[in-house]
Motif scaffolding. Sequence first.
Motif, mmCIF file in Angstrom:
data_model
loop_
_atom_site.group_PDB
_atom_site.id
_atom_site.type_symbol
_atom_site.label_atom_id
_atom_site.label_comp_id
_atom_site.label_asym_id
_atom_site.label_seq_id
_atom_site.Cartn_x
_atom_site.Cartn_y
_atom_site.Cartn_z
ATOM 1 N N ASP A 6 46.697 86.516 38.824
ATOM 2 C CA ASP A 6 47.835 85.568 39.232
ATOM 3 C C ASP A 6 47.825 85.080 40.396
ATOM 4 O O ASP A 6 48.701 84.666 40.876
ATOM 5 C CB ASP A 6 49.170 86.598 38.910
ATOM 6 N N ARG A 56 50.857 93.638 33.361
ATOM 7 C CA ARG A 56 50.285 92.120 33.102
ATOM 8 C C ARG A 56 50.035 92.066 31.504
ATOM 9 O O ARG A 56 49.277 92.744 30.995
ATOM 10 C CB ARG A 56 49.226 91.558 34.066
ATOM 11 N N GLY A 62 48.471 86.015 31.575
ATOM 12 C CA GLY A 62 48.504 85.731 32.837
ATOM 13 C C GLY A 62 49.537 86.170 33.617
ATOM 14 O O GLY A 62 49.656 85.680 34.906
ATOM 15 N N GLN A 63 50.567 86.488 33.006
ATOM 16 C CA GLN A 63 51.679 86.574 33.787
ATOM 17 C C GLN A 63 52.330 88.097 33.645
ATOM 18 O O GLN A 63 51.832 88.852 32.683
ATOM 19 C CB GLN A 63 53.070 85.581 33.217
ATOM 20 N N ARG A 64 53.309 88.289 34.187
ATOM 21 C CA ARG A 64 53.524 89.788 34.276
ATOM 22 C C ARG A 64 55.029 90.211 33.231
ATOM 23 O O ARG A 64 55.836 89.276 33.265
ATOM 24 C CB ARG A 64 54.132 90.316 35.659
#
Length: 675
Positions: free
Chosen positions: A187, A258, A282-284
């Motif tokens: 990230d 994640r 790819g994001q939390r």
Amino acid sequence: MSSEEKATPLLTLTGDYDEHKTMSAWEELLAGEDELARRQFPVRGLIHDSWKRCLTGGIDAQGREAPLFCGKDDIEHLTRSSTELLTAAHRSFSIVGSLLDGTGAMLVLADENGVLIDAIGDKRTIHDGMDIHLAIGGKWTEEVAGTNGIGTALCTGEPVYVHAAEHFCAGIKSWTCAGAPIRDPFDGKIIGVVDLSGHPDIFRPHNTVLVAAAAREIEKALVAHQNEQRTRLLEAFIAQAPFYRRVDGLIIVDHLGRAVYCNNVSAESRDEFPNSLSTGVGQRLLPAGGTHTFAELTEALPDRLRSCHIKPLTLDGDFRGAALVVPAGMRGEAIPAPRRPRWPSREATDLIVGQSEAMLTAIDIACRVAQSSEVTSLLIEGETGVGKELFAQLVHLISRGSKNAPFIALNCGAITRELFGSELFGHVAGAFTGASRDGKAGAFELANGGVLCLDEIGEMPLDIQPFLLRVLEERVVHRLGDSRGRPVDVRLIASTNRDLKQEVAAGRFRRDLYYRIGAVVVNVPPLREREGDVALLLDHFSRKIAERTGTEPLLFDANAVDALLAYSWPGNVRELKNLVERLHVLVGGEQIGVADLPREITSPQECVTPVVKSFPVGKMRTENPCNVGNAEEQALREALSVEHGNLSRVALKLKISRPTLYRKLDQFGIRRSFS
């Protein structure tokens, strides 16, 4: 050497630095005459801005050391929470650290909080660093230690150097340092700093370049580690998720919160999550801030989604992530139809025959890889005879820009160990005894701009595998005996009938190479799992052979068709094709009945090969004596079992050539995957 001697002014060390002027500017700043100091005694803007932050933050300018964030009892917890970063930095630190002994320099690694978690280099410098807590456990953010390479790199997000008097705290002005931030490839968040420190005589402006390069190497190692972790989490999920269906939604989250995998989760489903959450890869899924427990993940989910299947995922006995399965139809969503291949041309459509869901799924993955410029390698797995080579040809056929590009196929099982390097990478004249007088281009060079297919890659010798990995990573090939690198642009397709995961576990295949070539895997299903495809293939091969020979296609009566559909086809499509060719020769255009079919198809129970166990070398089983063919097959199976599928050793043990061994394997329909 005293601290006063260490801090001897180095006048006009560079065009930007003057010891006397820098000290005067610092003193004027502390006296409240900042603007006058900047006009009379200029310092770099980066240093001035940092000093201002320190002054505003109340940092003690007379400070002698950085604070200790933790004591000896807390070091273990500190390093455990930074395992991923330490592992990624291990290789770079072990190489660089050994070169720093006697240079007066040390290399340190700090976490995202500016706390040192590793230090290596010149022993005397490391000892001196302890006086200012430049050691594991010391905290070096600007907020507590003033201007310094670690803290200022964390604050600015850029590589920086801070030399001698440029430090804000008086006790650190006898040091010089250069730091570069390390960003999480996942990230882009800063997760640490690598820093080169020592006394002022080690200062060079290009020290920032060195630490920036070290930071990039650590980031590359993080990418490899994260890809491996993602694959292992998927494997852990598959191993314990019998409730999961392909039509369900799936989100896999690692222990840092994640999302590492997301499938079949529609845009509408994202409305179920609170604003702080996201289902995008790819994001939390959870806020940043270290590792999370399974309970914390569960509690962060909205009430409606807590009724979904939530499974903790463990690796090596530790909690490393969780899987969230959203059943199809939970929110009234329509169950998606099976994905159809993106056929780009009629030629591609005719290459592979099959309409079963398992086959269409494999074809779709291959088509997507071929049409993508991002994926440069593909692993094709499947039993002997399933048609793996056709998938390689399919990828080459529809790859972007590959209409006239080369397609080079190399069978790793048919090359001797001595010639492997030459066949893959080529050689220059005189590189070894028997080398071509004019040199020779290897498979990589021949395939430049196109596709290189490495069939039976599981047969590749271990000592060759690191060189293959290097070419794939650097995209540069070196011929044997040549120091000059030759850039290559090759899409690699590897195929195998072995279980490479088992080969990795057994130490017969490199783990890093497996994850590099297996970024995308196509599992070509065996014929027995392709419902409805046997009839299609019978008609396809019969018509093709009839066109080629100028005869009529075969006709199968109902009983013959039933027998063919009930057969398990251990030799897969290759066995079926051989049968059709045989029937064309022996029966011709007449109708095919059950009596025309081989006995292993009409009476399979009479031809079942017993499970062969491993027996001591030299001891042949004599129970149930049979004909010479059966004895030959039994000897072959026992040799494969004893040698764990290594064809070179099997051929040597049976005293036959490799081509003869391949012919025997095909004759008996034997797969070459042994544990």
